[in-house]
Scaffold this motif. Structure first.
Motif, short mmCIF file in Angstrom:
data_model
loop_
_atom_site.label_atom_id
_atom_site.label_comp_id
_atom_site.label_asym_id
_atom_site.label_seq_id
_atom_site.Cartn_x
_atom_site.Cartn_y
_atom_site.Cartn_z
N ARG A 146 1.69 -23.56 6.76
CA ARG A 146 0.51 -22.84 7.26
C ARG A 146 0.61 -21.40 6.79
NH1 ARG A 146 -0.46 -20.33 12.60
NH2 ARG A 146 1.75 -20.69 12.91
N PHE A 147 -0.47 -20.87 6.22
CA PHE A 147 -0.50 -19.52 5.67
C PHE A 147 -1.35 -18.61 6.55
CE2 PHE A 147 0.36 -22.38 2.22
CZ PHE A 147 1.21 -21.71 1.35
N VAL A 148 -0.81 -17.46 6.91
CA VAL A 148 -1.55 -16.45 7.67
C VAL A 148 -1.47 -15.15 6.89
CG1 VAL A 148 -1.81 -15.24 9.86
CG2 VAL A 148 -0.93 -17.60 9.84
N SER A 149 -2.61 -14.66 6.44
CA SER A 149 -2.62 -13.45 5.60
C SER A 149 -3.30 -12.30 6.34
CB SER A 149 -3.34 -13.73 4.28
OG SER A 149 -4.63 -14.26 4.50
N PHE A 150 -2.55 -11.22 6.51
CA PHE A 150 -3.07 -10.00 7.11
C PHE A 150 -3.57 -9.08 5.98
CE2 PHE A 150 -0.60 -11.71 10.48
CZ PHE A 150 -1.08 -11.17 11.67
N TRP A 151 -4.80 -8.63 6.08
CA TRP A 151 -5.34 -7.72 5.08
C TRP A 151 -6.04 -6.56 5.80
CZ3 TRP A 151 -10.72 -6.93 4.18
CH2 TRP A 151 -11.58 -7.76 4.92
N SER A 152 -5.95 -5.38 5.20
CA SER A 152 -6.47 -4.18 5.85
C SER A 152 -7.67 -3.62 5.09
CB SER A 152 -5.38 -3.11 5.94
OG SER A 152 -5.92 -1.89 6.40
N ASP A 153 -8.63 -3.13 5.85
CA ASP A 153 -9.81 -2.53 5.23
C ASP A 153 -9.53 -1.15 4.66
OD1 ASP A 153 -9.48 -1.20 7.61
OD2 ASP A 153 -11.44 -1.71 8.45
N LEU A 154 -8.32 -0.60 4.91
CA LEU A 154 -7.95 0.71 4.36
C LEU A 154 -6.69 0.63 3.49
CD1 LEU A 154 -8.64 3.18 7.33
CD2 LEU A 154 -10.05 2.71 5.32
N ASP A 155 -6.44 -0.54 2.94
CA ASP A 155 -5.28 -0.72 2.06
C ASP A 155 -5.64 -0.23 0.66
OD1 ASP A 155 -3.19 -1.66 0.48
OD2 ASP A 155 -2.93 -3.47 1.68
N ARG A 156 -5.09 0.91 0.26
CA ARG A 156 -5.43 1.50 -1.03
C ARG A 156 -4.62 0.91 -2.19
NH1 ARG A 156 -10.21 2.77 0.54
NH2 ARG A 156 -10.30 4.43 2.10
N ILE A 157 -3.66 0.06 -1.88
CA ILE A 157 -2.89 -0.61 -2.93
C ILE A 157 -3.56 -1.90 -3.36
CG2 ILE A 157 -0.62 -1.56 -3.54
CD1 ILE A 157 -0.68 1.45 -3.12
N MET A 158 -4.28 -2.52 -2.44
CA MET A 158 -5.03 -3.74 -2.75
C MET A 158 -6.44 -3.35 -3.18
SD MET A 158 -2.87 -6.19 -2.17
CE MET A 158 -1.59 -5.05 -2.73
N ARG B 122 -8.04 -9.78 9.55
CA ARG B 122 -8.44 -8.45 9.11
C ARG B 122 -7.86 -7.39 10.06
NH1 ARG B 122 -14.53 -6.12 7.91
NH2 ARG B 122 -13.96 -3.90 7.87
N VAL B 123 -7.25 -6.37 9.48
CA VAL B 123 -6.69 -5.26 10.25
C VAL B 123 -7.52 -4.02 9.95
CG1 VAL B 123 -4.63 -3.88 10.71
CG2 VAL B 123 -4.40 -6.29 10.05
N SER B 124 -7.93 -3.32 10.98
CA SER B 124 -8.78 -2.14 10.80
C SER B 124 -7.98 -0.85 10.96
CB SER B 124 -9.93 -2.16 11.81
OG SER B 124 -10.77 -3.27 11.60
N GLY B 125 -8.23 0.11 10.07
CA GLY B 125 -7.67 1.45 10.21
C GLY B 125 -6.19 1.57 9.92
N VAL B 126 -5.63 0.64 9.16
CA VAL B 126 -4.20 0.65 8.86
C VAL B 126 -4.01 0.57 7.35
CG1 VAL B 126 -2.02 -0.61 9.11
CG2 VAL B 126 -3.59 -0.41 11.05
N GLY B 127 -3.17 1.42 6.80
CA GLY B 127 -2.90 1.42 5.37
C GLY B 127 -1.83 0.42 4.96
N PRO C 280 -9.71 -5.06 -5.09
CA PRO C 280 -10.36 -4.67 -3.83
C PRO C 280 -9.52 -5.11 -2.62
CG PRO C 280 -11.35 -6.68 -4.66
CD PRO C 280 -10.36 -6.24 -5.71
N VAL C 281 -9.83 -4.58 -1.45
CA VAL C 281 -9.00 -4.88 -0.27
C VAL C 281 -9.00 -6.37 0.05
CG1 VAL C 281 -9.23 -2.59 0.75
CG2 VAL C 281 -10.94 -4.34 1.28
N GLU C 282 -10.10 -7.06 -0.30
CA GLU C 282 -10.19 -8.50 0.01
C GLU C 282 -9.23 -9.35 -0.80
OE1 GLU C 282 -13.93 -6.47 1.13
OE2 GLU C 282 -12.77 -6.58 -0.74
N THR C 283 -8.59 -8.75 -1.82
CA THR C 283 -7.65 -9.53 -2.61
C THR C 283 -6.45 -9.99 -1.79
OG1 THR C 283 -6.50 -9.61 -4.74
CG2 THR C 283 -6.20 -7.62 -3.43
N ALA C 284 -6.21 -9.32 -0.65
CA ALA C 284 -5.09 -9.71 0.22
C ALA C 284 -5.45 -10.89 1.12
CB ALA C 284 -4.65 -8.52 1.07
N ARG C 285 -6.68 -11.36 1.05
CA ARG C 285 -7.05 -12.59 1.74
C ARG C 285 -6.61 -13.78 0.88
NH1 ARG C 285 -13.21 -12.44 3.69
NH2 ARG C 285 -12.45 -14.42 4.52
N LEU C 286 -6.27 -14.86 1.53
CA LEU C 286 -5.85 -16.05 0.79
C LEU C 286 -6.93 -17.12 0.90
CD1 LEU C 286 -3.93 -17.75 -0.82
CD2 LEU C 286 -2.60 -18.21 1.26
N ASP C 287 -7.48 -17.49 -0.23
CA ASP C 287 -8.55 -18.49 -0.28
C ASP C 287 -8.14 -19.56 -1.28
OD1 ASP C 287 -10.89 -19.91 -0.11
OD2 ASP C 287 -12.09 -18.48 -1.28
#
Length: 277
Positions: free
Chosen positions: A203-215, A234-239, A217-224
């Motif tokens: 089972r895969f659980v992927s945390f992605w942040s709307d303020l991740d400047r390394i990813m 989705r994590v808000s306000g965290v780098g 686009p930020v959505e690339t940290a989602r697993l599809d």
């Protein structure tokens, strides 16, 4: 509204700077490999501290599964100091932080090393399965092990934190290192991972942040992936740097590991979503 967004961004940036400063101070402490706890006669590790009482009387393969933590590019196990404490405090008696060499030139090599280390953890603890938590590149290495090297029979849950599942364009700015090139969109490794993975059990659980400047686009940290049991958070306000140390994310990781594939929390093939703030 724009002022509110700027305020959130400034707070996240200040937090990233503070975390980076603290991590630079801790970095030397994580260069050496973690010492393994001595094996107990029943085949499990000998934990210390608060976790010891909960685990002392348990036979092998009883109690919470071991958790293996894997850092990102150019980092080491010191990034997980706080998360490790949280996991131990909440009953995860066996938590192992692994290092891989910064001289590693192929993600696949790091994934093979991870596989050997997972086998060592299983042998020490007597557990058939482990859980994995990977930050950034560490999550991609763990995914390769699970998805391409048969690790799905040994890993119940893989949690990724800010991992470039679809590649990140930022990697183009520093692609002199082979590992960085493998994180670029369309790399050979990412094409492998995008391929069929029928019957994958993890089972895969992927945390992605709307303020991740390394990813980017930020959505690339989602697993599809159609063949994988995925759940995006989705994590808000965290780098990017804050993901392994932020208390809200730590709580989310605990919930993900404890969910154990339960309906509504474990995700389904094709994906599920949630958010934390």
């Amino acid at each position: 509204m724009e002022f509110a967004k700027v305020t959130v961004l400034m707070r996240a940036t200040a937090l990233e700077i503070a975390i980076l400063t603290g991590h630079l101070l801790l970095y030397p402490s994580g260069i050496a490999a973690e010492r393994s706890a001595p094996a107990r006669p029943d085949g499990s590790d000998a934990p210390s501290g608060a976790a010891a009482g909960a685990a002392r009387a348990l036979p092998p393969d009883r109690g919470p599964r071991p958790v293996v933590l894997l850092h990102g590019f150019a980092d080491n196990r010191s990034v997980f100091v706080l998360l490790r404490r949280v996991l131990l405090r909440h009953g995860r008696a066996h938590v192992v932080s692994l290092n891989y060499s910064p001289l590693t030139c192929d993600l696949r090599t790091a994934a093979e090393l991870l596989g050997r280390q997972v086998e060592a953890v299983r042998a020490r603890t007597g557990h058939r399965e482990v859980d994995l938590v990977g930050h950034s590149l560490g999550g991609l290495i763990a995914r390769y092990y699970v998805q391409r090297l048969g690790g799905d029979v040994r890993v119940r849950t893989l949690v990724t934190l800010g991992t470039p599942h679809a590649g990140t364009s930022v990697a183009r700015l520093a692609d002199a290192h082979p590992l960085v090139r493998q994180m670029r969109p369309g790399s050979e490794v990412l094409r492998e991972l995008a391929g069929p993975a029928p019957g994958c059990r993890t089972r895969f659980v992927s945390f992605w942040s709307d303020l991740d400047r390394i990813m980017v686009p930020v959505e690339t940290a989602r697993l599809d992936h159609p063949d994988l049991r995925t759940y995006d958070v989705r994590v808000s306000g965290v780098g990017h740097l804050a993901l392994p140390v932020h208390p809200t994310v730590a709580a989310g990781i605990l919930a993900a590991l404890d969910a154990d594939g339960a309906e509504g929390t474990g995700g389904t093939r094709g994906g599920g979503t949630a958010s934390v703030a």
